[in-house]
Design an enzyme around this catalytic site. Structure first.
Site, PDB file in Angstrom:
ATOM      1  N   GLY A 238       0.831  -1.200   0.000  1.00  0.00           N
ATOM      2  CA  GLY A 238       0.000   0.000   0.000  1.00  0.00           C
ATOM      3  C   GLY A 238       0.867   1.251   0.000  1.00  0.00           C
ATOM      4  N   PHE A 239       1.849   1.272   0.906  1.00  0.00           N
ATOM      5  CA  PHE A 239       2.788   2.395   1.002  1.00  0.00           C
ATOM      6  C   PHE A 239       2.091   3.733   1.188  1.00  0.00           C
ATOM      7  CE2 PHE A 239       4.957  -0.702  -1.962  1.00  0.00           C
ATOM      8  CZ  PHE A 239       5.728  -1.296  -0.979  1.00  0.00           C
ATOM      9  N   GLY A 508       1.996   1.366  13.196  1.00  0.00           N
ATOM     10  CA  GLY A 508       1.182   0.159  13.323  1.00  0.00           C
ATOM     11  C   GLY A 508       1.727  -0.863  14.303  1.00  0.00           C
ATOM     12  N   ARG A 612      12.548  -1.334  20.905  1.00  0.00           N
ATOM     13  CA  ARG A 612      12.599  -2.804  20.866  1.00  0.00           C
ATOM     14  C   ARG A 612      12.152  -3.294  19.488  1.00  0.00           C
ATOM     15  NH1 ARG A 612       9.790  -5.076  25.709  1.00  0.00           N
ATOM     16  NH2 ARG A 612      11.888  -5.432  26.523  1.00  0.00           N
ATOM     17  N   ILE A 613      12.909  -4.190  18.951  1.00  0.00           N
ATOM     18  CA  ILE A 613      12.540  -4.789  17.670  1.00  0.00           C
ATOM     19  C   ILE A 613      11.703  -6.036  17.976  1.00  0.00           C
ATOM     20  CG2 ILE A 613      13.405  -5.852  15.550  1.00  0.00           C
ATOM     21  CD1 ILE A 613      13.820  -2.764  15.807  1.00  0.00           C
ATOM     22  N   LEU A 614      10.447  -5.988  17.603  1.00  0.00           N
ATOM     23  CA  LEU A 614       9.512  -7.033  18.018  1.00  0.00           C
ATOM     24  C   LEU A 614       9.819  -8.360  17.336  1.00  0.00           C
ATOM     25  CD1 LEU A 614       6.310  -4.811  17.885  1.00  0.00           C
ATOM     26  CD2 LEU A 614       7.634  -5.465  19.922  1.00  0.00           C
ATOM     27  N   THR A 618      11.004 -10.011  10.512  1.00  0.00           N
ATOM     28  CA  THR A 618      10.057  -9.200   9.742  1.00  0.00           C
ATOM     29  C   THR A 618      10.504  -7.739   9.721  1.00  0.00           C
ATOM     30  OG1 THR A 618       8.643  -8.996  11.701  1.00  0.00           O
ATOM     31  CG2 THR A 618       8.074 -10.718  10.126  1.00  0.00           C
ATOM     32  N   GLY A 688       9.375   0.743   9.846  1.00  0.00           N
ATOM     33  CA  GLY A 688       9.077   0.487   8.436  1.00  0.00           C
ATOM     34  C   GLY A 688       9.332   1.667   7.523  1.00  0.00           C
ATOM     35  N   GLU A 689       9.250   2.865   8.062  1.00  0.00           N
ATOM     36  CA  GLU A 689       9.525   4.047   7.239  1.00  0.00           C
ATOM     37  C   GLU A 689      10.938   4.561   7.464  1.00  0.00           C
ATOM     38  OE1 GLU A 689       5.021   5.565   6.581  1.00  0.00           O
ATOM     39  OE2 GLU A 689       6.154   6.643   8.093  1.00  0.00           O
TER      40      GLU A 689
END
Lengths: 729, 316
Positions: A238-239, A508, A612-614, A618, A688-689
């Site tokens: 989607g971006f 998110g 923290r990197i969940l 991913t 993510g961004e």
């Protein structure tokens, strides 16, 4: 649950499941084709019909006449809806142009009709038979031409006395940079299937923000939100182009109402560029003044962009308020009215184009100061909001990102003199840029169910746009309830579930898992109560609840029936008292063909500090995808504007080039070990961004290092280099 | 896409006769270009003649020492053929520089020669285009023309031929073999096969109505170093901004053809005599009379520099 105090220890800190590189729980569904995407819904809908949109072929003006007679009698046609047939429509709060135009036309390929037929092919063929004549009006399509009349505004943000400080600075830079219009160019086009049951509407679609969609569909169709259900469990990218309701949803709903049957519609690829949204082009003027010691004394960033009337600017200056120190500051946006298609959010809106400019400027300024670009950034690091020094960053490790990256990438071996490194016919160069993106948080709800088998089901309208939401939500619930991840079932993307943060603005992951955390806290209390434990002492592990010598299986709590609880995380004042941002350092090595000026990226490294990197697996996928998008923006992506006719000419994936595998070399991602207790109970932030922000400038700086040519206009295509390269051998 | 009727051809002559009998008919082989154009209604054939069943898919030695490539040999198979790789390396390299593996698996030799321009205005049926709609005007002139032609263009059209394979065929002096509806055959040198746009840009080749390509022949190998350099904005799956096909002998003489600059593969034999004097002189001769637009003027130095790089590589 209200989150308004820094988090202390909580069950997530066990990191038995959270923080582990768990495979995507939805991976098998996706690789076997069993995950149903928007255009793939079939079975529940007998007598499905197909819609095909008709787009305006002028950019601005008025429809003079519309002849539907040939289309109406074409084989298989069931219904045709234009603005006339649709009746009075409302407008959603998040789209600028109306989604079904006519008689006024606001932009090229604005939808002006939908043709519904028995088959897709019949609908498409009939749509081509709709004959439209227009009264064309003069439009404005050229940002450069509009720029001159646009100066400072009342919304400019000023700190100290920029003009004076800049004039007095020992070393100054005043340069202008441009970024082009860009297209999201995601794999899956916008697509929707709409079905009415009386006055109730269900839309199966591909959308990032379910609750926004419900609201705007209701507003557009003038029906109660309670009568709209939106379902979007899987999204093929989607971006930002799917943050909002677009024409596919409205045309499917109107087509379905007219046809009295479920109607499915996918926007044709050219509509992605001219019918939906894009990232607007920018012109950015940056001024930096510094002392000979390299300390910035004055910094200004002004951005010009264009949009349809009532549209927003591309806020390319925002990061400059926060990224570097400096007592005297000026930032401001100037917005031109343009009659091009609607500009709106694309991955890291603002920061992505803003850093493409700012981080070239920093490279240029470092050179003027005779400083290493990393040292220049380190000297100007700030641990507080420079515009409000009483407000610290919650956690800021930009310097650490730069240092760690420099070591790993071999920065020390770089020759700062441009054009000195050569490998056969290739000129080699290395560049660096800082990455910055604010950490946004959004209220987010979830419902959790515990059944008698001991399976926990999470329901939230959160979306997974390919990012891994299913997986990190499952990890969160598994950690909280002491279950293996196989005992967690996650259901997303349905407006009948609690309203979540949705997917956008890199909010998110942190927000939605925090919402699941809140619901799980409540479920733990309910379970403890049901089993007769003191909820404070109860330990949830290995499928059991334990306290002292007593242990009971979790499933036991649901032996009399399913336990269902719901909660929402709400974020309090911490984001006001503390600036929450994410940081990165991007390193890129390029090779530029000494003859043809083709630039090819050879290696890339991003070091990220983002709480923290969940899930490192991913999250890494997120970042390497973002780095790839950064290469696209740096080297090839540009929507070409026809300033005579007012549209994006290269409106397909052959003309709008994004990187292919051959363009992307070895990519490495390092996540700094970090937790941010100010961000949420998850202590995570968005990533993510961040992975995109700054990458383009790192490429540009590497091209400069390779060639000595400073390109300030993206994309850096060979035509901008070739006449300045040394003569052919 | 408009409705169309469909038949399977039974022989090359029958295919030609069927096409001649119906002015709205088109041959279809791989369909990698035609089907896309039909979906967009840029091509609107009323009748398709499927030639995939005609064989014509082998590569055979000719009595002159060359190769005869069946019209339906797929691009993948042609590029992989041992004789082609050994004796006509420029052809193999050019094909592999184009499209994607999936497309090359379907695309045929004849179809590749007949593929249509990628001018973005040709692809938007709402925009004037003399090639798509004769007499409607050219939107590309004065518009987005970065990819388009710089030489041999006309007031009516500045489109380019997008084929990589055709550039190599041109440098190899290939010949196109056809059969006409009356069963007569002819041999067309590839140099004469594609036309310049002039004031009829919609007519792209010298093929007559119904005339059907049966094969492309290559003359006996000429030796030399075979190079194909394709310059583009991304590393794969993009049309050439400029490409250079070259066969260079040890003494520095040779042949060159350029893609991405004209309505046809661009070769000027007179320029080749300048090759020993270097790329600058040869490129000047090659592009004499060029009329680039503001947006594609960079192609002029790009051709020279790419040629220079190719000559360097040939010498190394």
């Amino acid at each position: 649950m209200k989150f308004d105090k820094p988090e202390t220890t909580n069950p997530i800190d066990q990191l038995k499941v959270v923080g582990q590189p768990v495979n995507r729980v939805d991976g098998p569904l996706k690789v076997t084709g069993a995950a149903t995407y928007a255009y793939e819904w079939h079975d529940p809908h007998a007598r499905l019909a197909y819609g095909y949109p008709v787009g305006s072929t002028i950019a601005k003006g008025r429809i003079a006449s519309m002849d539907l007679s040939r289309a109406r009698t074409a084989p298989g046609v069931v219904a045709i809806v234009t603005a006339k047939e649709a009746g009075q429509l409302g407008k959603g709060s998040r789209n600028t142009a109306t989604l079904l135009g006519g008689p006024e036309v606001e932009h090229y390929h604005q939808a002006i009709a939908v043709v519904v037929a028995e088959t897709f092919e019949q609908a498409r063929a009939a749509a081509a038979l709709v004959h439209v004549t227009y009264e064309e009006a003069e439009g404005r399509f050229d940002l450069t031409a509009e720029k001159d009349g646009l100066g400072p505004t009342e919304s400019d943000v000023k700190v100290g006395e920029f003009e004076t400080a800049f004039a007095e600075a020992a070393v100054r830079l005043d340069e202008t940079y441009t970024t082009p219009d860009q297209s999201h160019a995601m794999m899956e086009p916008h697509a929707s299937l709409a079905a009415w049951d009386g006055d109730k509407l269900t839309i199966w679609t591909s959308n990032q923000m379910i609750a926004w969609s419900v609201g705007d569909v209701a507003k557009t169709l003038k029906i109660p939100p309670a009568n709209v259900r939106v379902i979007s469990p899987y999204i093929g990218g989607g971006f930002g182009s799917k943050l909002f309701v677009r024409s596919d949803m409205i045309l499917a709903a109107l087509g379905s109402r007219a046809a009295g049957r479920p109607v499915k519609i996918a926007l044709p690829r050219p509509f992605l560029m001219n019918n939906t949204t894009h990232r607007p082009a920018t012109i950015q003027r940056i001024r930096i003044g510094a002392g000979r010691d390299g300390r910035i004394t004055a910094i200004a960033h002004e951005g010009w962009s264009g949009n349809l009337p009532d549209g927003d600017p591309e806020n390319a200056v925002d990061q400059t308020k926060l990224l570097y120190a400096g007592a005297h500051r000026l930032t401001g946006n100037r917005l031109a009215t343009l009659d091009l298609p609607e500009g709106n959010a694309m991955r890291a809106p603002g920061e992505a184009p803003g850093l493409m400019a700012l981080e070239i400027a920093m490279d240029e300024m470092a050179e003027r100061l005779g400083l290493d670009p990393i040292e220049f950034r380190v000297i100007n690091d700030t641990q507080v909001d420079p515009g409000n020094p009483a407000r610290p960053f919650s956690h800021r490790q930009l310097v650490e990102c730069l240092r760690v990256g420099a070591g790993r990438f071999g920065w020390a071996a770089r020759d700062a003199r441009p054009g000195t490194a050569r490998d056969g016919r290739w000129l080699k160069g290395i560049g660096v840029a800082a990455g910055f993106r604010n950490n946004l948080t959004m209220k987010s709800g979830a419902r959790v169910r515990l059944d008698r088998r001991g399976v926990v089901t999470v329901e939230t309208d959160m979306t997974d746009i390919g990012t891994g939401s299913y997986t990190i939500i499952a990890q969160t619930a598994a950690e909280m309830m002491g279950l293996p991840i196989e005992r967690i079932s996650v259901r997303l993307g349905d407006s009948s579930f609690p309203v979540s943060a949705g997917s956008g603005g890199q909010w998110g992951a942190n927000s939605a898992t925090a919402g699941v955390y809140a619901a799980c806290v409540k479920l733990r209390e309910t379970v403890a109560q049901r089993l007769g434990f003191n909820s404070k002492d109860a330990v949830f592990a290995d499928g059991e609840v334990r306290s002292g010598d007593r242990r009971v299986s979790l499933a036991q709590a649901a032996s009399d029936g399913e336990l269902v609880v719901e909660d929402t995380i709400e974020f309090g004042n911490l984001k006001k008292t503390h600036q929450q941002s994410t940081f990165a350092a991007h390193f890129v090595e390029v090779a530029v063909d000494a003859a043809t000026a083709e630039t090819r990226v050879r290696r890339m490294l991003s070091v990220c500090a983002a709480g923290r990197i969940l899930n490192p697996k991913t999250a890494r996928s997120q970042v390497i995808g973002a780095m790839t998008m950064g290469v696209g923006g740096a080297l090839m992506e540009e929507l070409a504007v026809d300033t005579r006719r007012g549209f994006f000419v290269n409106h397909d994936l052959a003309g709008y080039e994004v990187p292919v595998h051959a363009d992307i070399p070895h990519q490495e991602v390092i996540f700094l070990d970090e937790v941010d207790p100010m961000s949420s109970p998850m202590k995570a932030k968005g990533v993510g961004e961040l992975g995109l922000c700054g990458v383009g400038a790192a490429v540009a700086n590497a091209v400069y290092n390779a060639t000595g040519i400073r390109v300030r206009s993206y994309p850096i295509t060979l035509d901008k280099l070739i006449t300045q390269l040394p003569g052919a051998s | 896409m408009r409705a169309f009727t469909y038949e399977r051809a039974t022989s090359p002559v029958q295919a030609a006769a069927a096409a001649a009998a119906n002015p709205d008919a088109k041959f279809i082989a791989g369909g990698t270009n035609l089907l896309d154009l039909m979906k967009l209604e840029i091509e609107t054939p009323a009748h398709l003649i499927d030639v995939n069943g005609l064989g014509l898919d082998t590569i055979e030695a000719t009595s002159e020492g060359g190769l005869r490539i069946g019209a339906l040999v797929r691009n993948t198979d042609l590029a992989a053929d041992e004789r082609v790789r050994r004796d006509y390396g420029v052809l193999s390299r050019a094909i592999l520089a184009g499209a994607s593996g999936q497309l090359r698996n379907r695309a045929t030799t004849a179809g590749n020669l007949l593929q249509r321009t990628r001018c973005p205005y040709f692809y938007d049926t709402a925009q004037p285009c003399n090639k798509r709609q004769p007499g409607s005007g050219c939107s590309a002139i004065g518009g987005f023309s970065r990819q388009l032609g710089i030489v041999g263009t006309s007031e009516a059209c500045i489109a380019t031929n997008p084929s990589d394979m055709a550039v190599a065929m041109r440098v190899l002096d290939a010949t196109v073999e056809t059969v006409k509806p009356d069963a007569t055959t002819r041999r067309i040198p590839v140099a004469e096969f594609h036309r310049l746009p002039g004031d009829t840009p919609q007519i792209e080749t010298v093929l007559e109505r119904g005339e059907f390509i049966t094969a492309v022949t290559l003359p006996a190998p000429v030796g030399g170093k075979h190079l194909y350099r394709k310059v583009r904005d991304r590393a794969s799956y993009a049309f050439a901004l400029v490409s250079v096909a070259a066969v260079i002998q040890q003494d520095g003489t040779g042949r060159i053809a350029v893609g991405g600059v004209a309505h046809k593969p661009w070769r000027v034999e007179a320029a080749e005599s300048e090759l020993p004097r270097g790329a600058k002189v040869a490129a000047e001769r090659l592009l004499a009379g060029a009329t680039p637009t503001h947006e594609n003027a960079f192609k002029v130095p790009l051709v020279e520099r790419t040629l220079g790089s190719v000559l360097d590589e040939a010498r190394s």
